[in-house]
Design an enzyme around this catalytic site. Structure first.
Site, short mmCIF file in Angstrom:
data_model
loop_
_atom_site.label_atom_id
_atom_site.label_comp_id
_atom_site.label_asym_id
_atom_site.label_seq_id
_atom_site.Cartn_x
_atom_site.Cartn_y
_atom_site.Cartn_z
N ARG A 290 -4.41 -4.01 -29.86
CA ARG A 290 -5.81 -4.56 -29.29
C ARG A 290 -6.16 -5.87 -30.08
O ARG A 290 -6.17 -5.64 -31.25
CB ARG A 290 -6.74 -3.38 -29.75
N HIS A 294 -12.37 -2.39 -31.69
CA HIS A 294 -12.20 -1.30 -31.18
C HIS A 294 -13.37 -1.29 -30.08
O HIS A 294 -13.14 -0.76 -28.97
CB HIS A 294 -12.51 0.10 -32.20
N TYR A 303 -10.09 -4.10 -41.68
CA TYR A 303 -8.87 -3.20 -42.03
C TYR A 303 -7.54 -3.77 -41.35
O TYR A 303 -6.64 -3.11 -41.69
CB TYR A 303 -9.12 -1.88 -41.48
#
Length: 397
Positions: A290, A294, A303
């Site tokens: 990805r 998200h 993160y």
């Protein structure tokens, strides 16, 4: 953190099917090092540099593909990415409440989507915009739900493409039940259920695996492992590669290079043929990445680092196929220029359509709650009508 290009070796699937029931045996292996340094086994037909890799088992599933069909796959990915980018922009400008981008996952979705027959049935999650494109769902219909003006926007039976599913993993059970029904009806079509690596930890997915295996249901489970369940990396969810989970349920699992559209097309065709011929379910793990957030409510910089993202951008699925088209003389600059024009036109159409969407009927929420009506619902409707009328009365003062 680095990602090495995939070297041509032998692909292998996990055990789980009886000898003699899954067609030809695998004789080659493909491996790639991921960002953590491990070596996932995967099927690959196109390297990140756009070079064709031979594969003894899966070449036959794309052997007859024409230059025109290859250009079609490229067009699908480019237009899907353009639509996705426009939707992200619209959300940032307040036109959509939320958006789940597929950036980086185009090859997994277009490759698998184009492997389907018209009579196959698709159960998506909420990020399968490329599969929706392959099924003929108008991109603007995908946006109504994210704008809050409808509950889906299309007839699932019109394209054999179910409405988006927000509850994580539940669509795998729906797909399994539908596939069991297909078997009882004696049809030779198949079902495919899409979900992500995060959903693979849900109980619904485990139940779907159990029922599909026991009843030999004609269903393909297509897991897009983009390696991040929001901020949770895959290694925090599983101690084994996801495709190997199929072994414990008694059916085969395959890991495919999720950024290779040809490999996804070939492996999904193979799995669908297994399903249609009565050989039961298959788990496909598309090992991809990805590239964006998200959803538009997420900040991936909190993160994961830029080095990881940049390494995977070098394996971009669209760039990979373009390199192959150019090296094989299957497309010229005129094709790419024409596609760019078409892409911009799609972006404008999507933007104009979203802004022209009418507001929903404020009272639609009270419909279809009970088949025969209900006194409490009638009371709540009346209260809401009075509340709405208060705004009109205030303006008239």
């Amino acid at each position: 953190m680095t990602v090495e290009s995939t070297a041509a070796r032998t692909p292998r699937r996990s055990a789980g099917s009886k000898a003699g029931t899954t067609g030809t045996k695998r004789t080659t292996r493909t491996t790639a090092k991921n960002a953590k340094g491990s070596e996932p086994e995967l099927v690959q037909l196109l390297t990140p540099e756009g070079k064709r890799v031979k594969n003894a088992e899966f070449d036959s599933y794309v052997a007859g593909i024409t230059a025109e069909e290859l250009r079609g796959l490229y067009r699908d990915m480019v237009l899907t990415r353009r639509f996705d980018a426009e939707a992200t922009s619209l959300q940032r400008q307040g036109e959509l409440g939320l958006w789940a981008s597929l950036l980086g996952q185009e090859a997994a979705q277009i490759g698998s989507g184009r492997a389907l027959r018209d009579d196959d049935y698709v159960f998506p999650t909420y990020r399968e915009h490329g599969v929706a494109w392959c099924r003929g769902v108008d991109p603007t219909n995908l946006l109504g739900m994210f704008r809050g003006v409808n509950n889906g926007g299309w007839d699932p039976n019109g394209n054999n493409f179910h409405l988006y599913t927000i509850v994580i993993g539940s669509q795998t059970l729906h797909a399994t039940g539908y596939a069991m029904g297909i078997t009882k009806d004696g049809a030779d079509s198949a079902v495919i259920a899409y979900f992500g690596d995060g959903a693979s930890s849900q109980g619904d997915v485990a139940e779907a695996f159990t029922f599909s295996a026991v009843y030999n249901a004609p269903v393909v489970f297509f897991c897009q492992n983009n390696q991040w369940a929001i901020s949770e990396p895959t290694e925090k969810q599983s101690r084994v590669p996801l495709y190997q989970r199929a072994q414990g349920f008694g059916f085969p699992g395959v890991r495919v290079d999720g950024n290779d559209v040809l490999a996804n097309l070939a492996v999904t065709k193979w799995a669908l043929e297994r399903a249609r011929s009565g050989e039961g379910p298959t788990l496909i793990e598309a090992f991809t990445y990805r590239m964006g957030a998200h959803t538009t409510s997420d900040d991936p910089t909190r993160y994961r680092g830029d080095e990881e993202r940049l390494a995977w951008e070098a394996k971009d699925p669209i760039l990979r196929l373009r390199r192959y088209l150019e090296s094989a003389n299957h497309a010229d600059e005129g094709f790419f220029a024409e596609l760019e024009t078409e892409s911009e036109a799609l972006g404008r159409r999507v933007r104009e359509a979203v802004r022209a969407m009418p507001d929903p009927d404020h009272f639609a929420i009270f419909e279809n709650v009970y088949a025969d009506g209900h006194a409490l619902v009638d009371e709540e409707r009346a209260q809401f009508a009075a509340y709405q009328a208060s705004f009109t009365d205030a303006e008239g003062v």
